[in-house]
Design a protein around this motif. Structure first.
Motif, short mmCIF file in Angstrom:
data_model
loop_
_atom_site.label_atom_id
_atom_site.label_comp_id
_atom_site.label_asym_id
_atom_site.label_seq_id
_atom_site.Cartn_x
_atom_site.Cartn_y
_atom_site.Cartn_z
N THR B 33 43.45 43.03 22.83
CA THR B 33 43.65 41.82 22.02
C THR B 33 44.11 40.69 22.94
O THR B 33 44.99 40.90 23.77
CB THR B 33 44.74 42.08 20.95
N PRO B 34 43.53 39.48 22.79
CA PRO B 34 43.99 38.36 23.62
C PRO B 34 45.49 38.16 23.46
O PRO B 34 46.02 38.29 22.35
CB PRO B 34 43.21 37.17 23.07
N GLU B 35 46.15 37.84 24.53
CA GLU B 35 47.61 37.79 24.57
C GLU B 35 48.22 36.92 23.45
O GLU B 35 49.15 37.39 22.78
CB GLU B 35 48.04 37.35 25.98
N PRO B 36 47.72 35.69 23.23
CA PRO B 36 48.40 34.86 22.22
C PRO B 36 48.36 35.47 20.81
O PRO B 36 49.25 35.22 19.99
CB PRO B 36 47.62 33.55 22.24
N ALA B 37 47.32 36.27 20.52
CA ALA B 37 47.20 36.84 19.17
C ALA B 37 47.79 38.25 19.08
O ALA B 37 47.90 38.81 17.99
CB ALA B 37 45.73 36.88 18.76
N SER B 38 48.15 38.80 20.22
CA SER B 38 48.59 40.20 20.23
C SER B 38 49.99 40.37 19.68
O SER B 38 50.87 39.55 19.92
CB SER B 38 48.56 40.71 21.68
#
Lengths: 459, 459
Positions: B33-38
């Motif tokens: 998952t992309p870091e900002p959404a994780s």
């Protein structure tokens, strides 16, 4: 049935759609299970024919209030007694929900109500002239909802699989009366637990399916039927995996033996076209045009010939194909009157030959004849236990258990397509672990806390 | 983590297989998952690496006894945070269960442990030289167990479907520690409720899959990659259903746009081979021999040309095909650093064009760029919400909700293949009715009465 229940049913569905006359109810008491093996129906039932989900919800609310079981019913073409009332109950027939609501050619999907007969679905899809609904679980009178809750199979499951593979969406009335809509016209869906797949195969015990969305396929414009004779069963069975490995997956791949298929032909007043051979494979080959059919058939025949086949018959004319398949389809009809029970054991596909050999040994041991035929490529065959002097033999349950144990020992299951219903409930302990049965029982409670929807069936 | 828990884990799996060093744990805290959404991982975790079901059972017994959550973990290639520890927990890695136990060429099935990486499975199946495991959900490092519990999809799901279609048997350790064996090497099975299908897509919340039996297909000896350019998205999207209706179902049918695919090519130091066109369809065509590939491609190209395609590129050399598919596969990698979240919306296949148009309108409204690409024939695309100044934009949640609402309004779902995990939990109320969520919650309780297995995920 209590007057209160009848009165309420009349107020829900209208007087015309609540049936109590025994002669009109008769047709709702049985399915296609052979009589000696069938659970006995009780006659203290009332048949209600709601027109839509809303009325079905109201019936379920009444059932919960009054503690009366409800048995959802399609066309009664099942083979496990799942729709047979074995205690006083409301029989809820879905026959009035028979609208094909949306044939969506761009999305290759059809949405129809649960009571639509398979033959009507076939007709509607045929009219597009380029789409195709592959499954063919025997009786075309079967209703779509029944096919889904029984996860029906049939001969044409080799290439595209059983009903489960086609269902993309459904509308369901839960046992407690709420309506839910699951899935949709989508080919991929990972939104939480897949309740839709749980409903499939639940035999009308977890919800009443009122509408389904089914995937369609582009039509294979041409079909041919290959009839491949072998000297004996062993040769035929050994050839099957070789053809499947080769790569041209047929729409259907059936196995029959001479004695049985000739009985069926005779029953229809026809004759079986293959003069030589004792064991036969019947394949339906599909393709976009004649050339493709010829090419595929040629490759397949080559592999069969390398694996001991005698001279195959290639049928391309519609009438000729229909005749072969008709004789195959009528084996059950020809045997029915003398049948105690039709079994549905399924093993790893390469074990079908071994299964049939072991069943033959059992026949010898029990000094009887056990006709076996079926869907060879799926590992799914139908052994018949036959009557003795017109009724179920004494050894019926013992022999059945031995056939089930044989299938289980070969890594198989006791039912591949016909389901558990009521006839196989007593065999569940040999087929499933206690942990599985406990989980299934608790899932039933989650959906149906008062145990009013088709109690005593499936699990 | 309590000493008591650590000590017990050591006594179950051995000291070498219980990891507490933060630098060694690091790799078990995230997925793709992309870091900002994780979801943010907590570090109060212990990683245990049991060697078999028995040890896994013992870990689950301990978890129930001590009320400690267990998070089953494959290779961490998921895209919904399903395996990320967001509270102190035991992370149970399946990596040591990596044995391919039985490659059964006669039954066209393979049985392997849950921790087998997809690439090892591909290699083993390749060695038969005639069998084929079609699914390709992106990252070949993914483990089989993870692919099954996430019901993974990927590009090669057009012809044979998603993971669900391949799984015929599994061994599972239940949250309460009991082991069950479901299904087997059988193609048809209607024995009670289908617990196996319930486990698929349950994201490690209903049981820990330790072993699976997967169906294989005869290998298509030849493949070709067709790259079909169009002037614009509308033309490309309108052509897709026409080809699907025509009948030659490709193994894959992907959609990409010039700007995006050139970025990916550049990222790899390659160049995109199509000179003209702004919108592209990429198809993988499979067949038994060159002639079949040519025939199929010719028919497909004809339909595309009648529907507005520009001159297609036909790639048959392995290297050329790999290059095109590699550029396609690396779109995510090229975008990853600047991505806030990758979505996974899925609509009825014929609505993909409308979905993309509406997403473009949203991009304009939010004054941003929303790259979209994906599995066109499945109606499954991946819109990217992009960072602003290196971080999640203020409007992230609003825009995501609007994209989800758009997909739902078109008859779609919020996730077709990536799953709910933890990142999409908050969106479940817009995607499922309250009745469905209540049922799912109760099913979770049936399997996991103490709520210790991957709590807070999937439902």
């Amino acid at each position: 049935m209590k007057d209160k229940v009848i009165d309420k049913l009349v107020s829900i569905a209208g007087e015309d759609w609540v049936i109590q006359d025994l002669d009109k109810i008769e047709g709702y008491l049985y399915d296609e299970t052979p009589e000696p093996a069938s659970p006995k129906a009780v006659e203290e039932v009332v048949v209600v024919k709601p027109k839509d989900s809303e009325e079905i919800s109201a019936v379920m609310e009444l059932a919960n209030e009054q503690g009366v079981p409800v048995i959802p019913r399609g066309a009664g073409t099942g083979l496990c007694g799942a729709a047979i009332p074995t205690e006083p109950a409301i029989i809820l027939s879905l026959e009035r929900l028979n609208d094909i609501k949306d044939l969506d050619e761009d999305n290759l999907m059809v949405t129809c109500e649960a009571g639509v007969p398979l033959e009507s679905l076939f007709e509607a899809v045929d009219e597009t002239d380029h789409l195709f609904f592959p499954p063919h679980p025997g009786d075309e009178g079967a209703q779509v909802g029944g096919l889904v809750v029984e996860n029906a199979g049939g001969a044409r499951a080799v290439k595209y699989g059983v009903m489960r593979n086609y269902v993309k969406g459904m509308e369901v009335v839960l046992p407690t009366g709420e309506e839910v809509q699951l899935g949709g016209k989508v080919l991929k869906n990972n939104t939480g637990y897949d309740l839709m797949h749980l409903l499939m195969g639940s035999e009308g015990t977890l919800g009443i399916i009122t509408e389904v969305t089914l995937r369609l396929y582009p039509e294979a414009k041409e079909t041919a039927t290959l009839l491949v004779p072998f000297e004996n069963r062993h040769d035929a069975m050994s050839a099957v995996p070789e053809v499947l490995k080769e790569g041209h997956v047929p729409l259907a791949l059936e196995y029959v033996e001479r004695k049985l298929i000739e009985e069926s032909a005779e029953h229809l007043g026809k004759s079986w076209p293959a003069e030589e051979g004792e064991a036969f494979l019947i394949l339906i080959i599909t393709g976009k045009n004649e050339e493709e059919i010829f090419d595929k058939s040629e490759t397949i025949v080559e592999v069969f010939t390398e694996n001991g086949a005698l001279e195959p018959l290639f049928a391309q004319r519609r009438k000729e194909q229909e005749s072969i398949l008709d004789i195959r389809s009528n084996i059950y009809t020809a045997l029915e009157e003398e049948t105690t029970d039709i079994l549905d054991v399924t093993v790893p596909p390469a074990e079908v030959g071994n299964l049939m050999d072991e069943i033959e040994d059992l026949a010898e041991e029990y000094n009887t004849n056990i006709p076996v035929y079926g869907h060879a490529a799926d590992g799914n065959v139908h052994p018949h236990i036959m009557n003795v002097n017109g009724e179920a033999p004494e050894y019926f349950e013992d022999l059945k258990d031995e056939i089930y144990e044989t299938a289980l020992d070969l890594g198989g299951v006791i039912t591949g397509e016909h389901g558990i219903g009521e006839t196989r409930i007593k065999n569940l302990p040999m087929a499933l672990s206690e942990e599985e049965r406990v989980l299934m029982g608790k899932i039933k409670e989650v959906f149906d806390p008062n145990g009013v929807l088709n109690p005593g069936k499936a699990v």
